[in-house]
Structures are given as C-alpha cells and as structure tokens.
Design a protein around this motif. Structure first.
Motif, PDB file in Angstrom:
ATOM      1  N   GLU A 171      -8.852  -1.398  -7.200  1.00 55.40           N
ATOM      2  CA  GLU A 171      -9.743  -1.032  -6.090  1.00 55.40           C
ATOM      3  C   GLU A 171      -9.113   0.049  -5.213  1.00 55.40           C
ATOM      4  O   GLU A 171      -9.785   0.996  -4.799  1.00 55.40           O
ATOM      5  CB  GLU A 171     -10.083  -2.274  -5.250  1.00 55.40           C
ATOM      6  CG  GLU A 171     -11.082  -2.007  -4.150  1.00 55.40           C
ATOM      7  CD  GLU A 171     -12.413  -1.488  -4.676  1.00 55.40           C
ATOM      8  OE1 GLU A 171     -12.974  -0.561  -4.040  1.00 55.40           O
ATOM      9  OE2 GLU A 171     -12.890  -1.980  -5.715  1.00 55.40           O
ATOM     10  N   ARG A 172      -7.842  -0.066  -4.948  1.00 53.74           N
ATOM     11  CA  ARG A 172      -7.167   0.971  -4.140  1.00 53.74           C
ATOM     12  C   ARG A 172      -7.154   2.305  -4.883  1.00 53.74           C
ATOM     13  O   ARG A 172      -7.263   3.364  -4.270  1.00 53.74           O
ATOM     14  CB  ARG A 172      -5.760   0.508  -3.766  1.00 53.74           C
ATOM     15  CG  ARG A 172      -5.810  -0.643  -2.759  1.00 53.74           C
ATOM     16  CD  ARG A 172      -4.501  -0.864  -2.038  1.00 53.74           C
ATOM     17  NE  ARG A 172      -3.356  -1.086  -2.888  1.00 53.74           N
ATOM     18  CZ  ARG A 172      -2.836  -2.277  -3.172  1.00 53.74           C
ATOM     19  NH1 ARG A 172      -3.375  -3.365  -2.669  1.00 53.74           N
ATOM     20  NH2 ARG A 172      -1.775  -2.388  -3.940  1.00 53.74           N
TER      21      ARG A 172
ATOM     22  N   ASP B  84       0.808  -1.222   0.000  1.00 49.56           N
ATOM     23  CA  ASP B  84       0.000   0.000   0.000  1.00 49.56           C
ATOM     24  C   ASP B  84       0.839   1.269   0.000  1.00 49.56           C
ATOM     25  O   ASP B  84       0.389   2.311  -0.440  1.00 49.56           O
ATOM     26  CB  ASP B  84      -0.932   0.005   1.210  1.00 49.56           C
ATOM     27  CG  ASP B  84      -2.094  -0.954   1.013  1.00 49.56           C
ATOM     28  OD1 ASP B  84      -2.496  -1.163  -0.139  1.00 49.56           O
ATOM     29  OD2 ASP B  84      -2.579  -1.491   2.028  1.00 49.56           O
TER      30      ASP B  84
ATOM     31  N   GLU C 270     -10.599   3.753  -4.401  1.00 47.22           N
ATOM     32  CA  GLU C 270     -10.726   4.309  -3.053  1.00 47.22           C
ATOM     33  C   GLU C 270     -10.071   5.684  -2.943  1.00 47.22           C
ATOM     34  O   GLU C 270     -10.500   6.520  -2.154  1.00 47.22           O
ATOM     35  CB  GLU C 270     -10.104   3.352  -2.027  1.00 47.22           C
ATOM     36  CG  GLU C 270     -10.888   2.077  -1.841  1.00 47.22           C
ATOM     37  CD  GLU C 270     -10.106   1.006  -1.093  1.00 47.22           C
ATOM     38  OE1 GLU C 270      -8.937   1.251  -0.706  1.00 47.22           O
ATOM     39  OE2 GLU C 270     -10.670  -0.093  -0.902  1.00 47.22           O
ATOM     40  N   ARG C 271      -9.062   5.921  -3.733  1.00 43.60           N
ATOM     41  CA  ARG C 271      -8.366   7.210  -3.726  1.00 43.60           C
ATOM     42  C   ARG C 271      -8.996   8.211  -4.698  1.00 43.60           C
ATOM     43  O   ARG C 271      -8.467   9.299  -4.896  1.00 43.60           O
ATOM     44  CB  ARG C 271      -6.893   7.006  -4.067  1.00 43.60           C
ATOM     45  CG  ARG C 271      -6.162   6.212  -3.008  1.00 43.60           C
ATOM     46  CD  ARG C 271      -4.731   5.990  -3.375  1.00 43.60           C
ATOM     47  NE  ARG C 271      -4.087   5.194  -2.338  1.00 43.60           N
ATOM     48  CZ  ARG C 271      -2.811   4.859  -2.365  1.00 43.60           C
ATOM     49  NH1 ARG C 271      -2.040   5.247  -3.381  1.00 43.60           N
ATOM     50  NH2 ARG C 271      -2.295   4.126  -1.413  1.00 43.60           N
TER      51      ARG C 271
ATOM     52  N   ARG D 288      -7.219  -5.764  -7.024  1.00 45.03           N
ATOM     53  CA  ARG D 288      -6.955  -5.091  -5.735  1.00 45.03           C
ATOM     54  C   ARG D 288      -6.258  -3.748  -5.966  1.00 45.03           C
ATOM     55  O   ARG D 288      -6.550  -2.754  -5.301  1.00 45.03           O
ATOM     56  CB  ARG D 288      -6.120  -5.992  -4.833  1.00 45.03           C
ATOM     57  CG  ARG D 288      -6.890  -7.194  -4.305  1.00 45.03           C
ATOM     58  CD  ARG D 288      -6.103  -7.990  -3.280  1.00 45.03           C
ATOM     59  NE  ARG D 288      -4.862  -8.546  -3.794  1.00 45.03           N
ATOM     60  CZ  ARG D 288      -4.755  -9.669  -4.492  1.00 45.03           C
ATOM     61  NH1 ARG D 288      -5.834 -10.376  -4.784  1.00 45.03           N
ATOM     62  NH2 ARG D 288      -3.575 -10.105  -4.892  1.00 45.03           N
ATOM     63  N   TRP D 289      -5.357  -3.748  -6.924  1.00 46.68           N
ATOM     64  CA  TRP D 289      -4.642  -2.526  -7.282  1.00 46.68           C
ATOM     65  C   TRP D 289      -5.646  -1.480  -7.778  1.00 46.68           C
ATOM     66  O   TRP D 289      -5.630  -0.331  -7.340  1.00 46.68           O
ATOM     67  CB  TRP D 289      -3.651  -2.901  -8.359  1.00 46.68           C
ATOM     68  CG  TRP D 289      -2.568  -1.937  -8.690  1.00 46.68           C
ATOM     69  CD1 TRP D 289      -2.320  -0.723  -8.128  1.00 46.68           C
ATOM     70  CD2 TRP D 289      -1.561  -2.136  -9.674  1.00 46.68           C
ATOM     71  NE1 TRP D 289      -1.229  -0.147  -8.721  1.00 46.68           N
ATOM     72  CE2 TRP D 289      -0.742  -0.995  -9.664  1.00 46.68           C
ATOM     73  CE3 TRP D 289      -1.280  -3.155 -10.565  1.00 46.68           C
ATOM     74  CZ2 TRP D 289       0.342  -0.842 -10.522  1.00 46.68           C
ATOM     75  CZ3 TRP D 289      -0.186  -3.006 -11.406  1.00 46.68           C
ATOM     76  CH2 TRP D 289       0.614  -1.868 -11.383  1.00 46.68           C
TER      77      TRP D 289
ATOM     78  N   LEU E  62       2.099   2.188  -4.090  1.00 48.52           N
ATOM     79  CA  LEU E  62       1.093   1.892  -5.102  1.00 48.52           C
ATOM     80  C   LEU E  62       1.372   2.703  -6.363  1.00 48.52           C
ATOM     81  O   LEU E  62       1.220   3.921  -6.381  1.00 48.52           O
ATOM     82  CB  LEU E  62      -0.304   2.217  -4.565  1.00 48.52           C
ATOM     83  CG  LEU E  62      -1.468   1.905  -5.491  1.00 48.52           C
ATOM     84  CD1 LEU E  62      -1.551   0.402  -5.738  1.00 48.52           C
ATOM     85  CD2 LEU E  62      -2.766   2.402  -4.881  1.00 48.52           C
TER      86      LEU E  62
END
Length: 195
Positions: free
Chosen positions: A143-144, A79, A147-148, A140-141, A82
């Motif tokens: 998704e992060r 995290d 989220e940002r 997952r990458w 990224l």
C-alpha cells in the motif's frame, strides 16, 4: 538431589531440539522414531522425557521455533526505511540473520511443518496466524508503494502480498524438494518481474 543450573537445562533442551531438527530434516516427522532422536542427541530416554512428553511435543517445539523465525523475518520496516517490493527476498533469504530458507535442510523442515498442519489443527491455526501477520505487513508495505506511485492502484495491496508470499513459498518448496534453488537467481528473476 542437586539442582541443575538453568544454563545446563537450557543447553540440554537445545541439544535435544537441534538433534530433532537434524533428524526431521533428514527423515521427516513421521519416519523419525524416538530411538532415532535419542541416538542423534546421544541421550537416554529419561534425559529426553525430562523435557518433552514425546515426539509430538518435540515436533510442536520445532514448529514453534521455525514459525518464530519466519515471523521475525517479516518484522515490518518503518516508513523511513521502506525497501522495494522485491526486498521480500532479502527478508527471507538475507545474509545478516538468515531464517529458515538459507539451506536445503531448513527449507525441508519448513515444508514438513506446512504438511504437518494438515493433521494438526493447533499447528494449522498457528500457521494461519503467521500467514495473516505476514500478509498484513506485506499488504501495508505494498500500500505504501501504491501511495508513492510504484504500484498500480487497480490491484488491492493484499493481492500483491499474496503473490509475494506464494513466490517465496515456491522458492522454499523448490529448495526443499530439488535442493537446487539459487537465492541470487531467484532475486534476479523476481526483480526482473517487478521492474
């Protein structure tokens, strides 16, 4: 009979696999004969059959190595580090520890592995595992990034991952078939699309 040191055995196995990789990249799995492999490796049949039962075993070993390279290229970033989504290009085409995609020969080999999976259920299953792992990591990458606030929330992260994978596959096919795929131009085009 004296035992060979493990280093010698490992070096001989590597010699066989390197010769096979060159033959397969040049002529394909099915057009390459065991005689071709023996000639390329500069070894007798007995020396090769000490390590492999036949050409199918060599194909399996080459495919396993190639898929391990692909898997290693997609180790998930943590995290704190990224990268941007277009960083997928650098994972596959990076210059520090470049995996398969860095040469036309390597791209041709990977495309042949994909086609070999059409006739080999075991290889198809292994490819499926690699794809699922890669898709999960990229999802997952993505998704992060969502989220940002860097990606829209109305598109599932897995769909973003699928598109990124398809773009890389397209690059590899172009490099394998036409040999003219330029990594820098591909990076620039992908960054423009993602901006």
């Amino acid at each position: 009979m004296a035992r060979m040191p493990q280093e010698h055995l490992d070096a001989r196995r590597r010699q066989i696999l390197d010769a096979a990789r060159r033959c397969f990249a040049r002529d394909g799995f099915h057009a390459t004969s065991m005689q071709d492999l023996l000639g390329e490796a500069g070894l007798s049949a007995g020396a090769v059959y000490r390590y492999f039962r036949g050409k199918d075993d060599i194909v399996d070993a080459i495919a396993a190595e190639a898929l391990a390279e692909v898997t290693a290229a997609f180790d998930a970033p943590d995290d704190t580090d990224l990268p941007p989504l277009d960083g997928i290009v650098d994972l596959v085409l990076g210059t520090e520890t470049p995996p398969l995609a860095t040469s036309t020969e390597s791209a041709r080999l990977l495309v042949q592995i994909w086609t070999e999976a059409l006739r080999s259920p075991a290889l198809a299953a292994r490819l499926g595992e690699v794809l699922a792992s890669t898709r999960g990591m990229l999802g997952r990458w993505a998704e992060r990034h969502r989220e940002r606030g860097l990606l829209p929330t109305d598109v599932p992260a897995e769909q973003v991952a699928d598109v990124l994978i398809a773009l890389v596959h397209g690059f590899l096919v172009r490099r394998a078939v036409y040999g003219d795929a330029d990594a820098d131009a591909f990076r620039n085009g992908l960054r423009a699309l993602l901006s």
